[in-house]
Scaffold this motif. Structure first.
Motif, short mmCIF file in Angstrom:
data_model
loop_
_atom_site.label_atom_id
_atom_site.label_comp_id
_atom_site.label_asym_id
_atom_site.label_seq_id
_atom_site.Cartn_x
_atom_site.Cartn_y
_atom_site.Cartn_z
N GLU A 171 0.87 -1.10 0.00
CA GLU A 171 0.00 0.11 -0.09
C GLU A 171 0.94 1.44 0.12
OE1 GLU A 171 -3.16 2.41 -0.13
OE2 GLU A 171 -3.14 0.24 -0.56
N GLY A 172 1.99 1.13 0.68
CA GLY A 172 2.88 2.33 0.75
C GLY A 172 3.83 2.60 -0.54
N SER A 173 3.68 1.59 -1.61
CA SER A 173 4.48 1.73 -2.77
C SER A 173 4.00 2.24 -3.88
CB SER A 173 5.16 0.62 -3.04
OG SER A 173 6.01 -0.09 -1.85
N ARG A 174 3.61 3.61 -4.00
CA ARG A 174 2.84 4.16 -5.11
C ARG A 174 3.64 5.20 -5.83
NH1 ARG A 174 -2.63 3.35 -2.52
NH2 ARG A 174 -3.57 4.46 -4.43
N LEU A 187 -1.65 9.75 1.47
CA LEU A 187 -1.14 8.72 0.77
C LEU A 187 0.31 9.26 0.77
CD1 LEU A 187 -3.50 8.33 -2.09
CD2 LEU A 187 -3.12 6.74 -0.18
N GLN A 188 1.20 8.14 0.65
CA GLN A 188 2.82 8.31 0.43
C GLN A 188 3.22 7.78 -0.89
OE1 GLN A 188 5.11 9.73 2.82
NE2 GLN A 188 3.18 10.18 3.97
N TRP A 189 3.91 8.55 -1.80
CA TRP A 189 4.41 8.15 -3.04
C TRP A 189 6.01 7.93 -2.99
CZ3 TRP A 189 0.66 12.08 -2.66
CH2 TRP A 189 -0.47 11.67 -3.01
N LYS A 190 6.35 6.86 -3.62
CA LYS A 190 7.79 6.57 -3.83
C LYS A 190 8.33 7.66 -4.62
CE LYS A 190 8.75 2.71 -1.47
NZ LYS A 190 9.53 2.73 -0.46
N VAL A 191 7.72 8.04 -5.72
CA VAL A 191 8.28 9.23 -6.65
C VAL A 191 7.15 10.01 -7.22
CG1 VAL A 191 8.08 7.41 -8.59
CG2 VAL A 191 9.69 9.51 -8.88
N GLY A 192 7.12 11.10 -7.76
CA GLY A 192 6.15 11.87 -8.24
C GLY A 192 6.78 12.33 -9.55
N LEU A 193 5.80 12.17 -10.76
CA LEU A 193 6.30 12.73 -12.08
C LEU A 193 5.66 13.86 -12.39
CD1 LEU A 193 8.41 11.73 -14.07
CD2 LEU A 193 6.58 10.43 -15.04
N LEU A 194 5.79 15.19 -12.29
CA LEU A 194 5.12 16.35 -12.76
C LEU A 194 5.54 16.92 -13.96
CD1 LEU A 194 5.08 15.77 -9.58
CD2 LEU A 194 4.49 18.30 -9.36
N PRO A 195 4.92 17.59 -14.86
CA PRO A 195 5.29 18.41 -15.86
C PRO A 195 6.18 19.34 -15.61
CG PRO A 195 3.10 18.95 -15.46
CD PRO A 195 3.51 17.94 -14.53
N GLN A 196 7.26 19.90 -16.45
CA GLN A 196 7.94 20.99 -16.16
C GLN A 196 7.11 22.27 -16.40
OE1 GLN A 196 10.82 20.40 -19.37
NE2 GLN A 196 12.23 19.03 -18.00
N GLY A 197 7.51 23.48 -15.62
CA GLY A 197 6.86 24.59 -15.74
C GLY A 197 6.31 25.09 -14.42
N SER A 198 6.41 26.45 -14.21
CA SER A 198 5.92 27.04 -12.97
C SER A 198 4.56 26.74 -12.64
CB SER A 198 5.99 28.49 -13.05
OG SER A 198 5.51 29.19 -13.95
N THR A 199 3.88 26.44 -13.57
CA THR A 199 2.30 26.18 -13.16
C THR A 199 2.12 25.32 -12.12
OG1 THR A 199 1.77 26.49 -15.31
CG2 THR A 199 0.16 25.48 -14.22
N PHE A 200 2.96 24.35 -12.06
CA PHE A 200 2.98 23.32 -11.09
C PHE A 200 3.66 23.29 -9.68
CE2 PHE A 200 1.31 21.63 -14.87
CZ PHE A 200 0.14 21.03 -14.79
#
Length: 297
Positions: A4-7, A92-105
């Motif tokens: 469950e913690g590996s997201r 929730l806990q995430w091992k890694v987060g993948l976000l788009p490049q840019g200041s919007t995020f």
């Protein structure tokens, strides 16, 4: 079994073209494989119509699952999250987060930097094609909605059905889940999950989508289930190949002096109506794949 913690988290700025989404999901494969992870895909823009949501979910789940199947990752769970602005502030806990490049995020980065996400990576967008689908605005249109199913080895098709039901419901969602006694003649029945396990998976998924929605899980022992007894229900959500059963429900309600239900039809994930939906994603096929990959003694 997925921990469950590996997201792994992916944040999307809008509904992306198939090739772009495919490229982004491929970046998650090493992480998903390393940790046997769940994949949470969050779509930022708010959906206003279930027609648009149904189309978008069908496309996203299909593209994501195609990528995972290419790498023989049939057990990787996928959750497409939408219209939940507070998702980043969940427990929730995430091992890694993948976000788009840019200041919007930047806001997402700030919210996730408190230890909730152990590692942050970015992906580049090379085009900005936004899918636009029009339709009637029906978010939270019904106070009380119902749906039913077996929900064994909860899969992408189940999740689309539950997503649409949660989307159009404002207060109370009643979900009938087929009881164990009615599943004795199913193929590969020894691999069918228990009623309690199936309930847990449905409950946890709806909690990801709409945590404030009141959800009632009841054992389904006949065609009608709660829809034949609860007058407050306004809408019944069904997949396209089970519309005939919905008509049976309305006939029963009419005979018992209750109002007919609005029937909301959700598209089937995979397969065609002409061949009886023979290639649709199903729990039976998942059990077959599990038996093939892990033969029982």
């Amino acid at each position: 079994m997925v921990e469950e913690g590996s997201r792994v988290l992916v944040v999307l700025p809008h509904i992306l073209p198939n090739t772009t989404l495919q490229r982004i999901i491929e970046q998650t494969v090493p992480f998903l494989r390393k940790w046997q992870s769940q994949l949470d895909v969050v779509v930022i823009p708010e959906f206003k119509t279930s027609f648009q949501l149904d189309s978008a979910l069908g496309k996203m789940y299909s593209v994501i699952r195609d990528v995972l199947l290419r790498y023989e990752m049939i057990n990787s769970g996928v959750n497409v999250i939408f219209n939940n602005r507070h998702f980043a502030k969940s427990s929730l806990q995430w091992k890694v987060g993948l976000l788009p490049q840019g200041s919007t995020f930047d806001t997402w980065q700030l919210e996730l930097e408190n230890g909730q996400c152990h590692k942050m990576e970015h992906y580049a967008l090379h085009e900005d094609t936004v899918e636009r689908i029009v339709g009637p605005r029906d978010a939270s249109e019904f106070r009380v909605t119902a749906l039913g199913g077996t929900f064994d080895h909860i899969h992408d098709g189940h999740k689309i059905l539950l997503s649409i039901a949660a989307f159009i419901t404002s207060q109370r969602l009643i979900c009938g889940i087929t009881c164990d006694e009615l599943l004795q003649n199913k193929k590969y029945k020894e691999l069918i999950e228990s009623y309690e396990t199936r309930c847990s998976h449905v409950s946890r998924f709806i909690e990801l989508l709409k945590p404030n929605l009141s959800v009632e899980l009841v054992p389904l022992k006949d065609v009608c289930g709660p829809t034949g007894k609860v007058p407050e229900i306004e809408c019944l959500v069904v997949s396209r190949e089970t519309v005939a059963g919905a008509e049976t429900v309305n006939k029963t309600r009419a005979e018992r002096g209750m109002d007919r239900l609005v029937i909301h039809v959700v598209n089937v994930l995979g397969g065609r109506e002409e061949d009886g939906w023979s290639e649709k994603l199903s729990s039976t096929e998942i059990r077959h794949l599990l038996q093939t990959s892990h033969p029982m003694n």
